[in-house]
Design an enzyme around this catalytic site. Structure first.
Site, mmCIF file in Angstrom:
data_model
loop_
_atom_site.group_PDB
_atom_site.id
_atom_site.type_symbol
_atom_site.label_atom_id
_atom_site.label_comp_id
_atom_site.label_asym_id
_atom_site.label_seq_id
_atom_site.Cartn_x
_atom_site.Cartn_y
_atom_site.Cartn_z
ATOM 1 N N GLU A 194 -1.792 -3.832 12.848
ATOM 2 C CA GLU A 194 -2.819 -3.957 12.679
ATOM 3 C C GLU A 194 -3.632 -3.727 13.590
ATOM 4 O OE1 GLU A 194 -4.553 -3.905 9.441
ATOM 5 O OE2 GLU A 194 -1.990 -3.930 8.853
ATOM 6 N N SER A 241 15.657 13.371 -26.846
ATOM 7 C CA SER A 241 15.003 14.406 -27.727
ATOM 8 C C SER A 241 13.332 14.147 -27.823
ATOM 9 C CB SER A 241 15.572 14.115 -29.048
ATOM 10 O OG SER A 241 16.545 15.148 -28.991
#
Length: 829
Positions: free
Chosen positions: A179, A447
């Site tokens: 950071e 399918s």
């Protein structure tokens, strides 16, 4: 008289002392000889029009010295040359502009300084103890109707704030690497102006950037204010500077690490160490410290292994760059594995509710509202979950799965969406607290993917419609592969699209996809709502959607198996894509959250109003609706054919799917996954059934509760359909029976079969419109048809319909492309 009132020389009267006129003085004349007389000075008469006006202070230097000199010489504006006058006026204007700029520049420099100084006197730095107390807030989740779903109490209510001496160097350095690498530098006064300017520019141009160092982040975390505004950033900078002047670096980093949110409900580094690794902060290794530090930017993505890996690599690289870890240690380091989330803490929400909470947290994080802000504000989260639908989903899943308790690895997932709003109304990802959310697990859909093949065919060929004829015979050579139907079934050489959809005939859709182009099939699925990127965090892997590229980076669609559902899709995405069809081709954005309010009722987040957009033909809304409606028409008989119609003859479009299980590229004769997805105009739902631990055969027993059958191979028409039917009937019970919009068939030639002639192609023909894409090696290793097995009659919950096939197989159950030399063995379902 000349200008100025003076008489001409030599014109004075006699005796005036002036020389006589033009004749000149007489001979012997001398001025001293003239008589002396007192003569009053002649008074000059000045024309009033040329009398200079008194100089005014406000007009002084208005036009500069050139203009003043002109007046002194008796010249006015009217006597100036036009070009000169224009030049002087421009000079006057620019002088005023310069002076205005000087004033503004001074204000721009001094204003912020003055504002900074004034604000410095009044702002206060948050106290870590007070911040920790504020973080202990209860978050309440609500159903869509306002009924309470559950409360989430703070997990670390009794936590102990660690002292600086308890925080090892590797933890501090990991956080700084992630950071604010310059945090310990004496020149770091709590903010980095370059980063702030860059962040402001990125935000002003439509991007998103923080630009905050550790001190600023502590202020933001402590105040709970994360608005992307200049005002917030200004006061944040002032407070950060004041904190850096009043407190030591040790105090600041300690306060920061005691309050930062790190996901999984963990506030503070000590809580995070326990939550992820069951360790005290002092026992964390550099790798584990880097793991936690990498979560700071997006704690809501703590379970996204791909994101965690990327951030961990970045932090470790920065630690090596700053000599906080030895380069050799960096090279040998590996990403740590945290304990499972379900074991990290005692969740106050169980089962599906816990999984819903995780989805809410991730969604809000993607909307830039982090869970720590939600917790800090004691927020009320209003979800899209319908309590009736959620109960119906849980009851249906548990009822069917209870009969399959003999196979504990068998599991199911169900998601349901409101097609008109995109709101997710039911979410069931499993009851097992120790397993990943199955509703987000990618699996080949078999399918149930065929509706998108038909959609793509209609989009790209105006001749195709539900009455188009295709060869539905078994064992056809298409694109160099032998394609066969489930159990050797066939709908004959003249088979309509609707019949092929109802009976799930593979050869028809494999051929249809080949004629259309498999990349266009992919495009149709993406249009409907299946995303381009999917992840499989349950197995600590991530990959681009195989609808986009394969593992080798090749464009998707090169494998024709996409036409029978070879590539993985998540249940949540299948429900969303079917919802687009249910909404007549109008796509909405699926979501979990309607609104978030803080404890005082102020709105923290409001979901955008539904704005459906044409998914398939944005330029022609009418054609877009017809495309969707034709797909719906093709699917209207599937539920009845599969033995799972809805109560009272309610119209419903649906499609089953089955995926065969292959071992070492050989068909085992069993299935590994099964699907059922379908919709009415008001709800779309998708159900998956498979093994939750690893790929393998799936066997069912629920049919034994309604007929003499047990331990059967599960097809899409069985367990998934039973769950789907129970859910749909229970949820829709007592509601109005809705009809789909009027049907207008597409297709200019009802006998169109993908070839110029109306006669169907011979079974062994190779499509001309799409060249074979398989290698010669693959083409030469086609497989024979799956042997026909003697199977018990398929009986739904309301009787035994005609038999229906299974659907697709995949050589890799989690999405990899078929291996070289292998073929995709298309099942049906």
């Amino acid at each position: 008289m000349p200008r100025g009132g003076r008489p001409p020389a030599g014109s004075g009267p006699p005796g005036s002392g002036r020389p006589p006129g033009p004749g000149g003085p007489p001979p012997g004349y001398h001025p001293d000889d003239a008589p002396t007389e007192l003569v009053e000075p002649a008074t000059e008469t000045i024309d009033p029009r040329h009398q200079p006006e008194p100089a005014l202070l406000t007009h002084a230097d208005a036009f500069g010295p050139e203009h003043d000199a002109g007046l002194a010489a008796g010249l006015d504006d009217g006597d100036l040359d036009p070009d000169e006058e224009q030049r002087l006026r421009r000079k006057k204007i620019w002088r005023r502009v310069r002076r205005t700029c000087y004033v503004l520049a001074a204000a721009g420099i001094l204003g912020p300084i003055i504002g900074f100084v004034v604000a410095y006197q009044f702002v206060s730095v948050p106290d870590p103890q007070e911040v920790a107390a504020k973080q202990q807030q209860v978050v309440t989740l609500y159903y869509a109707n306002g009924q309470e779903m559950g409360k989430i109490n703070p997990e670390g209510g009794a936590r102990v704030l660690v002292k600086y001496e308890q925080i090892p160097d590797q933890v501090r350095h990991a956080v700084e690497a992630a950071e604010d690498a310059s945090f310990e530098d004496p020149s770091n006064h709590g903010f980095d102006m370059k980063s702030i300017v860059r962040a402001v520019w990125i935000q002003a141009t439509g991007g998103a950037s923080g630009g905050s160092g550790i001190t600023q982040q502590y202020i933001k975390q402590a105040t709970g204010n994360d608005q992307h505004t200049i005002t917030r950033k200004f006061f944040e900078v002032v407070k950060a500077y004041k904190m850096s002047q009043q407190q030591s670096k040790e105090d600041i980093i300690t306060a920061y690490l005691n309050t930062i949110y790190l996901g999984r409900g963990a506030y503070g580094i000590q809580a995070a160490a326990q939550t992820y690794f069951k360790k005290d902060v002092g026992q964390l290794s550099p790798e584990e410290a880097a793991y936690l530090a990498g979560l700071i930017q997006a704690p809501g993505r703590s379970e996204n292994r791909d994101y965690v890996q990327t951030r961990w690599n970045y932090v470790m690289d920065q630690m090596a760059k700053n000599r906080w870890v030895d380069p050799a240690e960096r090279q040998s380091a590996t990403l740590p594995t945290p304990i499972p989330q379900s074991q990290s803490r005692a969740s106050q929400l169980s089962g599906p509710a816990r999984l819903i909470k995780n989805q809410i947290e991730a969604e809000l994080d993607s909307r830039h509202l982090t869970w720590d802000q939600v917790q800090l504000n004691g927020a009320k989260v209003y979800t899209t979950i319908d309590p009736k639908a959620q109960k119906a989903a849980e009851d249906a899943a548990r009822q069917v799965m209870a009969a399959d308790a003999k196979t504990p690895s068998l599991a199911t997932a169900l998601t349901a969406v409101n097609p008109r709003t995109g709101g997710i109304i039911a979410w069931y990802g499993g009851d097992d607290p120790g397993y990943y959310d199955l509703a987000t697990l990618p699996q080949p859909p078999g399918s149930s993917f065929k509706p998108f093949v038909f959609l793509a065919a209609m989009e790209n060929n105006p001749q195709v419609g539900i009455n188009s004829l295709y060869d539905g015979s078994d064992n056809q050579q298409i694109l160099g592969q032998t394609v066969h139907n489930s159990d050797g079934e066939t709908c004959g050489p003249l088979c309509t699209v609707k019949t092929a959809m109802t009976e799930s005939v593979n050869t028809v859709f494999y051929k249809m996809g080949a004629d259309t182009g498999t990349a266009k099939v992919r495009d149709a699925a993406l249009q409907a709502g299946i995303p381009e990127k999917i992840r499989d965090p349950a197995r600590n892997t991530s990959f681009p959607s195989l609808l986009t590229v394969d593992d080798a980076g090749r464009p998707a669609g090169v494998e024709a198996g996409i036409s029978i559902g070879q590539y993985p899709v998540r249940p949540m995405d299948m429900a969303a894509a079917y919802a687009t069809l249910a909404n007549n081709g109008m796509k909405t954005t699926e979501h979990f959250v309607n609104k978030v309010e803080d404890s005082t009722g102020n709105v923290m987040y409001q979901a955008p109003a539904p704005a459906p957009q044409p998914a398939f033909d944005p330029s022609d809304p009418d054609h877009n609706a017809k495309l969707a409606r034709n797909v719906t028409e093709a699917m209207l008989d599937v539920a009845q054919h599969s033995g799972v119609p809805l109560d009272n003859g309610r119209p419903v479009a649906a499609k089953t799917g089955t995926v065969q299980f292959k071992l070492d590229n050989k068909d085992t004769g069993h299935n590994m996954a099964a699907w059922m997805a379908g919709y009415t105009p008001s709800v779309a739902a998708a159900v998956w059934v498979g093994n939750k631990d690893k790929p393998g055969p799936i066997f069912g027993n629920y049919r034994n509760t309604i007929g003499p059958s047990h331990n059967y191979d599960i097809y899409g028409r069985e367990e998934p359909s039973y769950i789907w039917q129970l859910f749909m009937n229970n949820y829709l019970k007592g509601t109005k029976i809705e009809q789909f919009p009027p049907f207008v068939p597409l297709g200019t030639n009802s006998n169109f079969s993908g070839h110029p002639t109306e006669a169907p192609p011979p079974p062994s023909s190779t499509p001309e419109s799409t060249p074979p894409t398989t290698s010669s090696e693959t083409s030469s290793q086609t497989e024979t048809s799956r042997p026909t097995k003697s199977r018990p009659p398929h009986c739904g919950l309301f009787g035994c319909p005609t038999t229906e096939p299974p659907t697709t197989t995949s050589t890799n159950p989690f999405g990899a492309q078929p291996q070289p030399g292998a073929t995709s063995d298309p099942p049906s379902g």
